[in-house]
Design a protein around this motif. Sequence first.
Motif, PDB file in Angstrom:
ATOM      1  N   PHE A  80     -23.261 -45.222  19.140  1.00 47.82           N
ATOM      2  CA  PHE A  80     -21.832 -45.605  18.827  1.00 47.82           C
ATOM      3  C   PHE A  80     -21.134 -44.153  19.118  1.00 47.82           C
ATOM      4  N   PHE A  81     -21.444 -43.043  18.794  1.00 44.56           N
ATOM      5  CA  PHE A  81     -20.742 -41.623  18.890  1.00 44.56           C
ATOM      6  C   PHE A  81     -20.817 -41.118  20.358  1.00 44.56           C
ATOM      7  N   GLN A  82     -21.740 -41.515  20.851  1.00 44.25           N
ATOM      8  CA  GLN A  82     -21.884 -41.200  22.377  1.00 44.25           C
ATOM      9  C   GLN A  82     -20.817 -41.986  23.365  1.00 44.25           C
ATOM     10  N   ILE A  83     -20.716 -43.098  22.827  1.00 38.53           N
ATOM     11  CA  ILE A  83     -19.713 -44.018  23.526  1.00 38.53           C
ATOM     12  C   ILE A  83     -18.248 -43.466  23.266  1.00 38.53           C
ATOM     13  N   VAL A  84     -18.025 -43.178  22.027  1.00 34.68           N
ATOM     14  CA  VAL A  84     -16.640 -42.850  21.736  1.00 34.68           C
ATOM     15  C   VAL A  84     -16.333 -41.431  22.348  1.00 34.68           C
ATOM     16  N   GLU A  85     -17.334 -40.520  22.489  1.00 34.05           N
ATOM     17  CA  GLU A  85     -17.451 -39.135  22.992  1.00 34.05           C
ATOM     18  C   GLU A  85     -16.855 -39.607  24.501  1.00 34.05           C
ATOM     19  N   TYR A  86     -17.587 -40.375  25.176  1.00 34.01           N
ATOM     20  CA  TYR A  86     -17.535 -40.766  26.589  1.00 34.01           C
ATOM     21  C   TYR A  86     -15.911 -41.149  26.826  1.00 34.01           C
ATOM     22  N   ALA A  87     -15.381 -42.064  25.878  1.00 34.46           N
ATOM     23  CA  ALA A  87     -14.098 -42.485  25.857  1.00 34.46           C
ATOM     24  C   ALA A  87     -13.082 -41.404  25.846  1.00 34.46           C
ATOM     25  N   SER A  88     -13.397 -40.611  24.997  1.00 35.82           N
ATOM     26  CA  SER A  88     -12.463 -39.404  24.724  1.00 35.82           C
ATOM     27  C   SER A  88     -12.491 -38.534  26.065  1.00 35.82           C
ATOM     28  N   LYS A  89     -13.496 -38.318  26.690  1.00 31.89           N
ATOM     29  CA  LYS A  89     -13.790 -37.600  27.869  1.00 31.89           C
ATOM     30  C   LYS A  89     -12.732 -37.826  29.018  1.00 31.89           C
ATOM     31  N   LYS A  90     -12.770 -39.280  29.018  1.00 33.06           N
ATOM     32  CA  LYS A  90     -11.995 -40.171  30.157  1.00 33.06           C
ATOM     33  C   LYS A  90     -10.471 -40.043  29.953  1.00 33.06           C
ATOM     34  N   GLY A  91     -10.021 -39.590  28.676  1.00 31.52           N
ATOM     35  CA  GLY A  91      -8.623 -39.717  28.132  1.00 31.52           C
ATOM     36  C   GLY A  91      -8.373 -41.054  27.785  1.00 31.52           C
ATOM     37  N   ILE A  92      -9.089 -41.793  27.316  1.00 29.06           N
ATOM     38  CA  ILE A  92      -8.696 -43.037  26.890  1.00 29.06           C
ATOM     39  C   ILE A  92      -8.527 -43.001  25.196  1.00 29.06           C
ATOM     40  N   ASN A  93      -7.413 -43.528  25.021  1.00 27.83           N
ATOM     41  CA  ASN A  93      -6.891 -43.784  23.487  1.00 27.83           C
ATOM     42  C   ASN A  93      -7.838 -44.775  22.692  1.00 27.83           C
ATOM     43  N   PHE A  94      -8.279 -44.523  21.733  1.00 28.77           N
ATOM     44  CA  PHE A  94      -9.133 -45.294  21.025  1.00 28.77           C
ATOM     45  C   PHE A  94      -8.703 -45.374  19.661  1.00 28.77           C
ATOM     46  N   SER A  95      -9.208 -46.755  18.979  1.00 32.34           N
ATOM     47  CA  SER A  95      -9.137 -46.724  17.652  1.00 32.34           C
ATOM     48  C   SER A  95     -10.403 -47.470  17.277  1.00 32.34           C
ATOM     49  N   VAL A  96     -11.174 -47.465  15.827  1.00 34.79           N
ATOM     50  CA  VAL A  96     -12.088 -48.208  15.624  1.00 34.79           C
ATOM     51  C   VAL A  96     -11.902 -49.148  14.623  1.00 34.79           C
ATOM     52  N   SER A  97     -12.473 -50.304  14.676  1.00 30.90           N
ATOM     53  CA  SER A  97     -12.344 -51.524  13.671  1.00 30.90           C
ATOM     54  C   SER A  97     -13.586 -51.916  13.104  1.00 30.90           C
ATOM     55  N   PRO A  98     -14.054 -51.114  11.885  1.00 33.14           N
ATOM     56  CA  PRO A  98     -15.292 -51.525  11.403  1.00 33.14           C
ATOM     57  C   PRO A  98     -14.996 -52.393  10.027  1.00 33.14           C
ATOM     58  N   PRO A  99     -15.676 -53.062   9.367  1.00 30.57           N
ATOM     59  CA  PRO A  99     -15.362 -53.637   8.133  1.00 30.57           C
ATOM     60  C   PRO A  99     -15.751 -52.487   7.130  1.00 30.57           C
ATOM     61  N   GLY A 100     -15.266 -52.756   5.832  1.00 29.58           N
ATOM     62  CA  GLY A 100     -15.673 -51.751   4.874  1.00 29.58           C
ATOM     63  C   GLY A 100     -17.170 -51.456   4.753  1.00 29.58           C
ATOM     64  N   SER A 101     -17.757 -50.552   4.803  1.00 29.41           N
ATOM     65  CA  SER A 101     -19.233 -49.993   5.224  1.00 29.41           C
ATOM     66  C   SER A 101     -19.549 -48.685   4.788  1.00 29.41           C
ATOM     67  N   GLU A 102     -21.013 -48.710   4.259  1.00 34.52           N
ATOM     68  CA  GLU A 102     -21.717 -47.335   3.832  1.00 34.52           C
ATOM     69  C   GLU A 102     -21.544 -46.365   5.174  1.00 34.52           C
ATOM     70  N   LEU A 103     -21.362 -47.089   6.221  1.00 36.20           N
ATOM     71  CA  LEU A 103     -21.569 -46.206   7.389  1.00 36.20           C
ATOM     72  C   LEU A 103     -20.199 -45.310   7.635  1.00 36.20           C
ATOM     73  N   ILE A 104     -19.358 -45.573   6.695  1.00 31.59           N
ATOM     74  CA  ILE A 104     -17.929 -44.901   6.874  1.00 31.59           C
ATOM     75  C   ILE A 104     -18.142 -43.641   5.873  1.00 31.59           C
ATOM     76  N   THR A 105     -18.599 -42.602   6.533  1.00 31.38           N
ATOM     77  CA  THR A 105     -18.698 -41.414   5.577  1.00 31.38           C
ATOM     78  C   THR A 105     -17.877 -40.382   5.934  1.00 31.38           C
ATOM     79  N   ASP A 106     -17.882 -39.287   5.127  1.00 31.82           N
ATOM     80  CA  ASP A 106     -17.043 -38.078   5.482  1.00 31.82           C
ATOM     81  C   ASP A 106     -17.258 -37.647   6.921  1.00 31.82           C
ATOM     82  N   GLN A 107     -18.557 -37.457   7.139  1.00 31.64           N
ATOM     83  CA  GLN A 107     -19.056 -36.838   8.387  1.00 31.64           C
ATOM     84  C   GLN A 107     -18.539 -38.038   9.459  1.00 31.64           C
TER      85      GLN A 107
END
Length: 396
Positions: A80-107
Amino acid sequence: MHIHMDNPLKTWVPSLIFIELTKSCEYTCRHCRAFAQTEPLPGELDLDQVMKELDSISELGSEKPLVIFTGGNPLRRRDFFQIVEYASKKGINFSVSPPGSELITDQSIQTLKELGCRSISISLDGEGPKFHEWLRGMEGSFDLAMNSVQKVVDNGIRVQINTTVMKRNISELPGIAALLLKRNIRTWELFFLINTGRGKELEAVNSNEAFAISLWVLWLKRYGLNIRMVELPQHRVLQAKLPDRESLDAYISHLEIDSNPDESLFLFKRLVKEFKAEANGTLHEVMNDSNSQNDHGRFSGILFVGYNGEVYPSGFLPIPIGNAVDKRLRDIIEGSTLLLRLRERSEMKGTCRNCTEPVHCVGSRARAYAATGDPFELDSTCFISTMKPKPNRGMI
């Protein structure tokens, strides 16, 4: 149908593109367009294929769409973070839509923030655990959602609350709105149920209820909430008719003195009353409450790219128009007769075809398709043709 040389789709760039990164999800929500799926489905695109999709999006034109990474739970993808990093490098504006999740951490939130994530949207379908957990099929999911929301807020990314609206949770809406204000969350997306996937078992709102909620949402904006309405395009028409607080209040007063009030007015007044009771002590009206802005600022429609690269006019209109693995998005858009036809009122049936409103609406094609199998049929939730006119002024 032949696409003419002056095809308007040649320069069309959707304002939102949803990319479904995976079907994998820890939830089994009753209203989901998908079916319960804890593991990725066969055919899920790999990292190189998703990067190719992002290349294709970056080439669409100078007006960049906002990409929403969704699922399932997109955070369940190991890359997931490789995908998001690539979008960022391409200058694509992005948001993320997860459900409430244990994977949503400070890090994870801090990493998204560093990569330029615009916002994180989290679903909340009830003002408390009872309805939310009934709909989501998971005990403890309300607290999980609220904890996820708080983590996003604490880490300084804009949070958006998504709520699915159906007959069974209309009474929850005032409490959710009050909850948002108390937590200083200003962005709320109301998605009006389409009976598809597992959501076929649930009852959608009718046109009177849709009108009452639409009117209430315009009224709510005086408290600084930025509210988007999904699969209720008639709300844009109402926004244009009642562009400011003065015109809205005048219309409501007119409805109140009508000798033959309908159920819409009673529901509207109930929503107002319940919201004021729930939000007691946190109500602060704002001056900048114009209703005339479009849902996305520059509303020009959406595209939905499925987990396997299939491209659809929306996530709830399951008629594929091409596959992003095989073709560039620009070629898929330009070559789609369906996209062209969905933009033309002359193709519609019933009230949508005969509608004279200048605001681009054409009803919810996803709702028409879910109900009849024909995306050009009438949208049963439309309330515009039955709205009461103002006295001596014609239709509002």
